[in-house]
Design a protein around this motif. Sequence first.
Motif, PDB file in Angstrom:
ATOM      1  N   LEU A  73      44.367  27.418  39.491  1.00  0.00           N
ATOM      2  CA  LEU A  73      43.328  28.319  39.000  1.00  0.00           C
ATOM      3  C   LEU A  73      43.834  29.224  37.882  1.00  0.00           C
ATOM      4  O   LEU A  73      45.009  29.607  37.862  1.00  0.00           O
ATOM      5  CB  LEU A  73      42.807  29.188  40.144  1.00  0.00           C
ATOM      6  N   PRO A  74      42.955  29.599  36.943  1.00  0.00           N
ATOM      7  CA  PRO A  74      43.354  30.539  35.893  1.00  0.00           C
ATOM      8  C   PRO A  74      43.586  31.938  36.456  1.00  0.00           C
ATOM      9  O   PRO A  74      43.171  32.248  37.574  1.00  0.00           O
ATOM     10  CB  PRO A  74      42.162  30.517  34.929  1.00  0.00           C
ATOM     11  N   ALA A  75      44.229  32.784  35.657  1.00  0.00           N
ATOM     12  CA  ALA A  75      44.559  34.145  36.079  1.00  0.00           C
ATOM     13  C   ALA A  75      43.297  34.976  36.276  1.00  0.00           C
ATOM     14  O   ALA A  75      42.242  34.693  35.688  1.00  0.00           O
ATOM     15  CB  ALA A  75      45.461  34.791  35.037  1.00  0.00           C
ATOM     16  N   PRO A  76      43.369  36.031  37.105  1.00  0.00           N
ATOM     17  CA  PRO A  76      42.224  36.931  37.254  1.00  0.00           C
ATOM     18  C   PRO A  76      41.830  37.541  35.909  1.00  0.00           C
ATOM     19  O   PRO A  76      42.691  37.863  35.086  1.00  0.00           O
ATOM     20  CB  PRO A  76      42.749  38.016  38.211  1.00  0.00           C
ATOM     21  N   SER A  77      40.541  37.718  35.699  1.00  0.00           N
ATOM     22  CA  SER A  77      40.055  38.333  34.472  1.00  0.00           C
ATOM     23  C   SER A  77      40.406  39.822  34.459  1.00  0.00           C
ATOM     24  O   SER A  77      40.384  40.479  35.505  1.00  0.00           O
ATOM     25  CB  SER A  77      38.541  38.186  34.349  1.00  0.00           C
ATOM     26  N   GLN A  78      40.729  40.329  33.281  1.00  0.00           N
ATOM     27  CA  GLN A  78      40.924  41.759  33.160  1.00  0.00           C
ATOM     28  C   GLN A  78      39.564  42.434  33.055  1.00  0.00           C
ATOM     29  O   GLN A  78      38.663  41.933  32.379  1.00  0.00           O
ATOM     30  CB  GLN A  78      41.767  42.087  31.931  1.00  0.00           C
ATOM     31  N   VAL A  79      39.391  43.567  33.721  1.00  0.00           N
ATOM     32  CA  VAL A  79      38.119  44.289  33.704  1.00  0.00           C
ATOM     33  C   VAL A  79      38.357  45.710  33.212  1.00  0.00           C
ATOM     34  O   VAL A  79      39.489  46.206  33.196  1.00  0.00           O
ATOM     35  CB  VAL A  79      37.470  44.305  35.104  1.00  0.00           C
ATOM     36  N   GLU A  80      37.269  46.378  32.828  1.00  0.00           N
ATOM     37  CA  GLU A  80      37.419  47.722  32.277  1.00  0.00           C
ATOM     38  C   GLU A  80      37.678  48.768  33.347  1.00  0.00           C
ATOM     39  O   GLU A  80      38.206  49.846  33.061  1.00  0.00           O
ATOM     40  CB  GLU A  80      36.166  48.106  31.482  1.00  0.00           C
ATOM     41  N   GLY A  81      37.308  48.482  34.599  1.00  0.00           N
ATOM     42  CA  GLY A  81      37.470  49.456  35.669  1.00  0.00           C
ATOM     43  C   GLY A  81      36.135  50.047  36.055  1.00  0.00           C
ATOM     44  O   GLY A  81      35.067  49.540  35.690  1.00  0.00           O
ATOM     45  N   ALA A  82      36.166  51.168  36.777  1.00  0.00           N
ATOM     46  CA  ALA A  82      34.949  51.819  37.252  1.00  0.00           C
ATOM     47  C   ALA A  82      35.293  53.211  37.762  1.00  0.00           C
ATOM     48  O   ALA A  82      36.469  53.576  37.886  1.00  0.00           O
ATOM     49  CB  ALA A  82      34.294  50.984  38.365  1.00  0.00           C
ATOM     50  N   ASP A  83      34.252  53.987  38.073  1.00  0.00           N
ATOM     51  CA  ASP A  83      34.481  55.333  38.603  1.00  0.00           C
ATOM     52  C   ASP A  83      35.159  55.286  39.970  1.00  0.00           C
ATOM     53  O   ASP A  83      35.919  56.184  40.336  1.00  0.00           O
ATOM     54  CB  ASP A  83      33.155  56.087  38.726  1.00  0.00           C
ATOM     55  N   TYR A  84      34.836  54.264  40.731  1.00  0.00           N
ATOM     56  CA  TYR A  84      35.439  54.074  42.052  1.00  0.00           C
ATOM     57  C   TYR A  84      35.891  52.627  42.180  1.00  0.00           C
ATOM     58  O   TYR A  84      35.277  51.721  41.620  1.00  0.00           O
ATOM     59  CB  TYR A  84      34.447  54.421  43.168  1.00  0.00           C
ATOM     60  N   LEU A  85      36.955  52.424  42.938  1.00  0.00           N
ATOM     61  CA  LEU A  85      37.527  51.088  43.099  1.00  0.00           C
ATOM     62  C   LEU A  85      37.796  50.817  44.574  1.00  0.00           C
ATOM     63  O   LEU A  85      38.345  51.676  45.284  1.00  0.00           O
ATOM     64  CB  LEU A  85      38.847  50.984  42.313  1.00  0.00           C
ATOM     65  N   VAL A  86      37.401  49.633  45.034  1.00  0.00           N
ATOM     66  CA  VAL A  86      37.782  49.148  46.371  1.00  0.00           C
ATOM     67  C   VAL A  86      38.682  47.938  46.131  1.00  0.00           C
ATOM     68  O   VAL A  86      38.236  46.924  45.588  1.00  0.00           O
ATOM     69  CB  VAL A  86      36.545  48.754  47.202  1.00  0.00           C
ATOM     70  N   VAL A  87      39.962  48.031  46.534  1.00  0.00           N
ATOM     71  CA  VAL A  87      40.930  46.998  46.187  1.00  0.00           C
ATOM     72  C   VAL A  87      41.612  46.456  47.432  1.00  0.00           C
ATOM     73  O   VAL A  87      41.865  47.188  48.397  1.00  0.00           O
ATOM     74  CB  VAL A  87      41.992  47.548  45.189  1.00  0.00           C
ATOM     75  N   GLU A  88      41.898  45.173  47.416  1.00  0.00           N
ATOM     76  CA  GLU A  88      42.567  44.529  48.551  1.00  0.00           C
ATOM     77  C   GLU A  88      44.055  44.891  48.589  1.00  0.00           C
ATOM     78  O   GLU A  88      44.623  45.374  47.600  1.00  0.00           O
ATOM     79  CB  GLU A  88      42.401  43.008  48.481  1.00  0.00           C
ATOM     80  N   SER A  89      44.709  44.630  49.721  1.00  0.00           N
ATOM     81  CA  SER A  89      46.133  44.959  49.866  1.00  0.00           C
ATOM     82  C   SER A  89      46.843  43.964  50.777  1.00  0.00           C
ATOM     83  O   SER A  89      47.792  44.326  51.475  1.00  0.00           O
ATOM     84  CB  SER A  89      46.284  46.370  50.434  1.00  0.00           C
ATOM     85  N   THR A  90      46.396  42.710  50.780  1.00  0.00           N
ATOM     86  CA  THR A  90      46.971  41.710  51.677  1.00  0.00           C
ATOM     87  C   THR A  90      48.494  41.683  51.588  1.00  0.00           C
ATOM     88  O   THR A  90      49.198  41.689  52.594  1.00  0.00           O
ATOM     89  CB  THR A  90      46.410  40.310  51.351  1.00  0.00           C
ATOM     90  N   TYR A  91      49.009  41.653  50.360  1.00  0.00           N
ATOM     91  CA  TYR A  91      50.459  41.663  50.137  1.00  0.00           C
ATOM     92  C   TYR A  91      50.898  42.984  49.516  1.00  0.00           C
ATOM     93  O   TYR A  91      51.801  43.018  48.684  1.00  0.00           O
ATOM     94  CB  TYR A  91      50.859  40.481  49.241  1.00  0.00           C
ATOM     95  N   GLY A  92      50.275  44.065  49.924  1.00  0.00           N
ATOM     96  CA  GLY A  92      50.562  45.365  49.337  1.00  0.00           C
ATOM     97  C   GLY A  92      51.943  45.902  49.609  1.00  0.00           C
ATOM     98  O   GLY A  92      52.398  46.840  48.938  1.00  0.00           O
ATOM     99  N   ASP A  93      52.645  45.332  50.579  1.00  0.00           N
ATOM    100  CA  ASP A  93      53.983  45.826  50.915  1.00  0.00           C
ATOM    101  C   ASP A  93      55.072  44.836  50.556  1.00  0.00           C
ATOM    102  O   ASP A  93      56.206  44.953  51.043  1.00  0.00           O
ATOM    103  CB  ASP A  93      54.066  46.162  52.410  1.00  0.00           C
ATOM    104  N   ARG A  94      54.769  43.867  49.696  1.00  0.00           N
ATOM    105  CA  ARG A  94      55.803  42.875  49.377  1.00  0.00           C
ATOM    106  C   ARG A  94      55.483  42.163  48.069  1.00  0.00           C
ATOM    107  O   ARG A  94      54.375  42.266  47.536  1.00  0.00           O
ATOM    108  CB  ARG A  94      55.933  41.860  50.508  1.00  0.00           C
TER     109      ARG A  94
END
Length: 365
Positions: free
Chosen positions: A104-125
Amino acid sequence: TFDLCRILLLDSGHLQEEEAEFANRHKTSKHAPALPLYTRDDAERCLKLFHPVPWQQTWQPAPGLNASLVPSGHMPGASFVRLDNGVRSILFSGDIGRPHDLVLPAPSQVEGADYLVVESTYGDRTHPGTDPLLRLGEVINRTAARHGVVVIPAFAVGRAQSLMYGIALLKAQGVIPDLPVYLNSPMAVSATEVYQKYRSELRLSAAQCEAMVHAARIVHTPEASRQLNTQHGPMVIIAASGMATGGRVVHHLKAFAPDPRNTILFAGFQAGGTRGARMARGEPTVRIFGEEVPVRAEVVMLDDLSAHADAVEILDWLKGFTVLPRTTFITHGEPAAADAMRQRIERELRWACHLPAYRESVTLA
């Protein structure tokens, strides 16, 4: 996404019914009778509620609320979701793909937002820096030398296709012998057809896509699946589910886990409490259909084939934002991983973060 849901939901409902029937027949459930969480008919009704929307096109899911989807690189159709009511905006990452995925191709870059909900499956490694194909080849060769069987519990969408393409490459390069490879997941077979249909969303050329599709022999029936358990190696079996919580792979684990010549290869994240997580942790037995099955086979974790971005890859994606979030909500991770992601974002980006509690509500003011 709709094409994949047509496969996933119907197959999942059917699997729920099969497992309930098996539990009732063999009396392996504490419930009497064991009931499916939902059925194939439930899934059929659900599909009537879908309304597909193209990427990069703004639409209104409700009056005054604009929504848009941008490719996230996790699987074909997977998207970041941005909502904007003209006063404030929020971005949901969902699962974030990897910048150098095999298929698969890389994730698209986005401009962001006032609030963000982000995953953390591998957040510690971070994923290992080694070549995942090299490690996959080493595991297959090591097991083949023992005349053993490599059983790979694989997510039917994503990991199964990456594994097939990787094995096709290894065979073409002469890294591994031309041993039999079986794909034993009706859902993975159907998902692979969706990959072919949407090849423009993949990194693969037409020839590479064909190599992926023909890398494995398809196991069509439950009888053929049971027959595999009587065969000897060397061979590779790719079967769902990815965390060994259900599906045909559970029967293969019962058959092959007790033999030290064999290998159980996990190629993706194993959530806490799942059968896969217990085996990856090195527990000497695993409970299958009410029995304690000894695990004498070699157990290998191949995290670098995961479809989830690791902590560094998530940070790199976040650094591309031009609209910085007022608050970043950390979700979709084990507690330690989510908290590590929070600390990393606060330390490196100096963004305000929040770890939501179960059933917590937040008003975006």
